[in-house]
Write an enzyme that holds these catalytic residues in place. Structure first.
Site, PDB file in Angstrom:
ATOM      1  N   SER A 162      -8.057  19.266  -2.739  1.00 53.60           N
ATOM      2  CA  SER A 162      -8.288  19.588  -4.142  1.00 53.60           C
ATOM      3  C   SER A 162      -9.307  20.712  -4.248  1.00 53.60           C
ATOM      4  O   SER A 162     -10.018  21.014  -3.276  1.00 53.60           O
ATOM      5  CB  SER A 162      -8.815  18.334  -4.858  1.00 53.60           C
ATOM      6  N   TYR A 175     -13.622  10.722  -7.085  1.00 54.19           N
ATOM      7  CA  TYR A 175     -12.537  11.636  -6.718  1.00 54.19           C
ATOM      8  C   TYR A 175     -13.068  12.782  -5.861  1.00 54.19           C
ATOM      9  O   TYR A 175     -12.471  13.151  -4.841  1.00 54.19           O
ATOM     10  CB  TYR A 175     -11.874  12.173  -7.986  1.00 54.19           C
TER      11      TYR A 175
END
Length: 274
Positions: free
Chosen positions: A166, A179
């Site tokens: 990410s 996350y």
């Protein structure tokens, strides 16, 4: 300094080597891929991309959402897809997925660790249960699925593992500590696996999607201030579309990337350069 003249044998060998390159190296014909969470969103795009490139796909998912649409898209390209509804966080689930894929297709060539989740909260409102849930699916399952397929790849002396990192593998982000930590972990895990698995001709890489227009990013795009902040950093000037990740995942799954391992490949429209 004495002049160096390359031996004619080396020149001839290099010329012969150059002639071995073919666009077929980008093909996934008759390959079998596992794509966790490949029923919706970016995972669905990876599945369809693999089908277009010639692969059959096994898709473990938490729910049956998107199965029919994904199956239609894959079969339209003349390939097969099999779904399994399974909670990958269960202890025996990774081994079960590998066994079922082998039973269905006879071999495995590619693993895409795509399944994941995100929980958004202000830092002071973050809960231990959120942390545990996100780390379990985003990092623990990546490790355990990779470990489950590794003996097969080692035995056949080939295999591709593609993890989904990410932009938050690089930055701290806002409102998503669990996350962010998990995606930093995915980047580290990718490098650690690549370092050892290369000895068995296994390539382990990751894709780091930028800001892509999916249901997961809908809340951010609806926030005008945050949307403008993100767009201001994307050199391409627009949110990414799912089809803009499909070429990258096929490349990392194909023989064309056999000398690439341990990388985190941003597909971000130039977000990281600003």
């Amino acid at each position: 300094m004495a002049e160096y003249y390359e031996p004619i044998e080396e020149i001839q060998a290099r010329a012969k080597d150059l002639q071995t390159f073919s666009m077929k190296q980008f093909s996934l014909t008759n390959k079998v891929a596992i794509v966790s969470g490949g029923n919706t969103g970016l995972g669905q795009a990876y599945v369809v991309a693999f089908a277009e490139a010639g692969a059959d796909i096994y898709v473990p998912t938490f729910t049956s959402e998107g199965w029919e649409e994904t199956k239609r898209l894959v079969e339209a390209k003349g390939r097969k897809v099999i779904f399994e509804e399974v909670d990958l966080t269960k202890e025996d689930a990774p081994k079960q997925v590998i066994e079922h894929t082998l039973s269905a297709f006879g071999h495995i060539d590619i693993l895409v660790n795509n399944a994941g989740m995100i929980r958004r909260n202000n830092l002071v409102d973050s809960k231990q249960t959120d942390w545990d849930a996100v780390m379990n699916i985003n990092l623990n399952v990546v490790y355990r699925l990779s470990m489950a397929v590794l003996p097969i790849f080692k035995k056949q002396n080939s295999g591709k593992i593609i993890n989904i990192a990410s932009m938050l593998s690089y930055f701290g982000g806002k409102f998503v500590p669990s996350y962010t930590a998990s995606k930093h972990g995915v980047a580290g895990l990718t490098k650690a696996f690549a370092s050892e698995a290369s000895a068995w001709n296994i390539q382990v890489n990751a894709i780091a999607p930028g800001y892509i227009a999916t249901s997961n990013t809908a809340p951010i795009r609806a926030d005008q201030e945050r949307n403008d902040e993100i767009l201001g950093r994307i050199a391409a000037g627009h949110w990414g579309q799912t089809n803009e990740l499909m070429g990258g995942v096929v490349f990392l799954a194909s023989p064309a990337s056999n000398y690439i391992t341990g990388i985190i490949m941003p597909i971000d429209g130039g977000y990281l350069v600003r």
